[in-house]
Design a protein around this motif. Structure first.
Motif, PDB file in Angstrom:
ATOM      1  N   ALA A   1      -2.069   4.534 -10.450  1.00 10.25           N
ATOM      2  CA  ALA A   1      -0.964   4.471  -9.498  1.00 10.25           C
ATOM      3  C   ALA A   1      -0.595   3.024  -9.184  1.00 10.25           C
ATOM      4  CB  ALA A   1      -1.332   5.217  -8.219  1.00 10.25           C
ATOM      5  N   ARG A   2      -1.586   2.137  -9.070  1.00 10.32           N
ATOM      6  CA  ARG A   2      -1.286   0.748  -8.733  1.00 10.32           C
ATOM      7  C   ARG A   2      -0.460   0.081  -9.819  1.00 10.32           C
ATOM      8  NH1 ARG A   2      -1.866  -4.150  -9.571  1.00 10.32           N
ATOM      9  NH2 ARG A   2      -3.012  -3.753 -11.483  1.00 10.32           N
ATOM     10  N   VAL A   3      -0.774   0.382 -11.088  1.00  9.28           N
ATOM     11  CA  VAL A   3      -0.031  -0.206 -12.209  1.00  9.28           C
ATOM     12  C   VAL A   3       1.420   0.250 -12.175  1.00  9.28           C
ATOM     13  CG1 VAL A   3       0.173  -0.295 -14.721  1.00  9.28           C
ATOM     14  CG2 VAL A   3      -2.086  -0.444 -13.638  1.00  9.28           C
ATOM     15  N   LEU A   4       1.625   1.553 -11.991  1.00 10.55           N
ATOM     16  CA  LEU A   4       2.990   2.087 -11.947  1.00 10.55           C
ATOM     17  C   LEU A   4       3.735   1.586 -10.714  1.00 10.55           C
ATOM     18  CD1 LEU A   4       2.257   5.747 -13.063  1.00 10.55           C
ATOM     19  CD2 LEU A   4       3.156   3.879 -14.463  1.00 10.55           C
ATOM     20  N   ALA A   5       3.007   1.453  -9.600  1.00 14.08           N
ATOM     21  CA  ALA A   5       3.640   0.950  -8.379  1.00 14.08           C
ATOM     22  C   ALA A   5       4.114  -0.486  -8.574  1.00 14.08           C
ATOM     23  CB  ALA A   5       2.661   1.036  -7.214  1.00 14.08           C
ATOM     24  N   GLU A   6       3.342  -1.283  -9.268  1.00 11.29           N
ATOM     25  CA  GLU A   6       3.766  -2.666  -9.493  1.00 11.29           C
ATOM     26  C   GLU A   6       4.999  -2.720 -10.380  1.00 11.29           C
ATOM     27  OE1 GLU A   6       1.860  -7.050 -10.098  1.00 11.29           O
ATOM     28  OE2 GLU A   6       0.800  -5.378 -11.052  1.00 11.29           O
ATOM     29  N   HIS A   7       5.064  -1.864 -11.398  1.00 13.26           N
ATOM     30  CA  HIS A   7       6.273  -1.804 -12.228  1.00 13.26           C
ATOM     31  C   HIS A   7       7.496  -1.491 -11.374  1.00 13.26           C
ATOM     32  CE1 HIS A   7       5.258  -2.227 -16.529  1.00 13.26           C
ATOM     33  NE2 HIS A   7       4.051  -1.805 -16.173  1.00 13.26           N
ATOM     34  N   ALA A   8       7.354  -0.526 -10.464  1.00  9.17           N
ATOM     35  CA  ALA A   8       8.494  -0.137  -9.630  1.00  9.17           C
ATOM     36  C   ALA A   8       8.848  -1.230  -8.630  1.00  9.17           C
ATOM     37  CB  ALA A   8       8.176   1.174  -8.909  1.00  9.17           C
ATOM     38  N   TRP A   9       7.836  -1.770  -7.948  1.00 10.09           N
ATOM     39  CA  TRP A   9       8.063  -2.739  -6.883  1.00 10.09           C
ATOM     40  C   TRP A   9       8.634  -4.052  -7.414  1.00 10.09           C
ATOM     41  CZ3 TRP A   9       4.616  -6.950  -5.035  1.00 10.09           C
ATOM     42  CH2 TRP A   9       5.018  -7.465  -3.793  1.00 10.09           C
ATOM     43  N   ARG A  10       8.219  -4.426  -8.598  1.00 11.16           N
ATOM     44  CA  ARG A  10       8.690  -5.682  -9.186  1.00 11.16           C
ATOM     45  C   ARG A  10       9.890  -5.487 -10.120  1.00 11.16           C
ATOM     46  NH1 ARG A  10       5.483 -10.140  -8.529  1.00 11.16           N
ATOM     47  NH2 ARG A  10       3.444  -9.821  -7.577  1.00 11.16           N
TER      48      ARG A  10
ATOM     49  N   TRP B   1       0.830  -1.195   0.000  1.00 11.22           N
ATOM     50  CA  TRP B   1       0.000   0.000   0.000  1.00 11.22           C
ATOM     51  C   TRP B   1       0.868   1.249   0.000  1.00 11.22           C
ATOM     52  CZ3 TRP B   1      -0.367   3.928   3.636  1.00 11.22           C
ATOM     53  CH2 TRP B   1      -1.430   4.813   3.476  1.00 11.22           C
ATOM     54  N   GLU B   2       1.981   1.213   0.751  1.00  5.94           N
ATOM     55  CA  GLU B   2       2.853   2.392   0.839  1.00  5.94           C
ATOM     56  C   GLU B   2       3.428   2.766  -0.522  1.00  5.94           C
ATOM     57  OE1 GLU B   2       3.145  -0.300   2.607  1.00  5.94           O
ATOM     58  OE2 GLU B   2       2.797   0.228   4.714  1.00  5.94           O
ATOM     59  N   GLU B   3       3.735   1.757  -1.333  1.00  3.39           N
ATOM     60  CA  GLU B   3       4.282   2.028  -2.662  1.00  3.39           C
ATOM     61  C   GLU B   3       3.224   2.646  -3.569  1.00  3.39           C
ATOM     62  OE1 GLU B   3       7.154   2.114  -5.732  1.00  3.39           O
ATOM     63  OE2 GLU B   3       7.334   1.823  -3.558  1.00  3.39           O
ATOM     64  N   VAL B   4       1.993   2.153  -3.476  1.00  6.41           N
ATOM     65  CA  VAL B   4       0.910   2.718  -4.285  1.00  6.41           C
ATOM     66  C   VAL B   4       0.643   4.161  -3.865  1.00  6.41           C
ATOM     67  CG1 VAL B   4      -1.516   2.480  -4.946  1.00  6.41           C
ATOM     68  CG2 VAL B   4      -0.112   0.436  -4.619  1.00  6.41           C
ATOM     69  N   GLU B   5       0.650   4.419  -2.558  1.00  2.00           N
ATOM     70  CA  GLU B   5       0.433   5.781  -2.064  1.00  2.00           C
ATOM     71  C   GLU B   5       1.533   6.721  -2.533  1.00  2.00           C
ATOM     72  OE1 GLU B   5      -1.955   7.462   0.360  1.00  2.00           O
ATOM     73  OE2 GLU B   5      -2.954   6.080  -1.013  1.00  2.00           O
TER      74      GLU B   5
END
Length: 242
Positions: A101-110, A77-81
């Motif tokens: 934001a969730r799509v971009l957060a997943e790109h960054a996190w993964r 959640w923190e990454e999406v925020e």
């Protein structure tokens, strides 16, 4: 061979593999697979595995191939925020990114092999080089583009090559700038002295933008925006002065 289902128990980015636990069978021997599922077999997105993912694949000894996701764990959640807040700030700079934001957060996190946010920023902010059009040493429009981009901030600005010399003449003022020592594979140092002169002129008139170094180029952007992008790892600065 039959497909089996596994849960990701551990990832090892340094060595590029993940440990998997079979979900069926009494013998729970851990097996290994590549950190990134092979899109040739699965049409998988360019994401790395994360602990908790459920995947299917074909086991051969202690390795699993032809891996595809059954279920991906959500990014924190923190990454999406964090990404949502960044997108809100970018909108205040009139930069609108057509991704959730969730799509971009997943790109960054993964640690995605793609970076849609960086690609979108590069599409909306002018860059100095046009690598898709021509190599900088063979680009006949490079200096024209620079002169045109500076007109809103430095009216009458122009830069022309000095015939027979590795230098350019910057107007107004007829200031001659000697080119730096670059190479075909690393052309940036050739243009760094000229970019420094342009940035000094922008600063002198308190223009809102500067040419900011990125990984392989320069981007025309407000310094505060550039600092924000660098903070979020979206501008990979270089040792080239600018």
């Amino acid at each position: 061979m039959a497909q089996e289902t596994f849960t990701v128990e551990e990832i090892n980015p340094k060595h590029g593999f993940a440990r998997l636990r079979p979900e069926a069978g009494q013998v729970q021997v851990q097996v290994h697979t590549a950190l990134y599922p092979d899109p040739e077999f699965t049409n998988a997105p360019p994401f790395q595995l994360r602990k908790g993912d459920r995947v299917s694949g074909v086991r051969r000894g202690q390795t699993v191939s032809e891996v595809s996701w059954v279920e991906r764990v959500e990014p924190p959640w923190e990454e999406v925020e964090r990404v949502a807040e960044l997108l809100a700030v970018l909108e205040r700079w009139e930069i609108r990114v057509p991704f959730e934001a969730r799509v971009l957060a997943e790109h960054a996190w993964r640690d995605s092999k793609e970076n849609p946010l960086r690609d979108e920023l590069q599409a909306q902010l002018p860059t100095f080089f046009d690598f898709e059009g021509a190599h900088p040493f063979e680009d006949p429009t490079l200096l024209e583009r620079l002169s045109a981009a500076m007109q809103p901030y430095l009216p009458g600005f122009s830069v022309q090559p000095v015939q027979g010399q590795p230098a350019v003449r910057v107007e107004p003022g007829s200031v001659e700038i000697v080119a730096g020592v670059g190479s075909w594979d690393l052309p940036q140092p050739t243009f760094a002295p000229m970019i420094a002169e342009v940035n000094a002129r922008l600063a002198a008139v308190q223009a809102p933008v500067r040419w900011v170094p990125t990984r392989e180029d320069w981007m025309l952007a407000p310094p505060a925006l550039a600092a924000l992008l660098q903070k979020h790892g979206l501008l990979e600065g270089t040792a080239i002065p600018a």
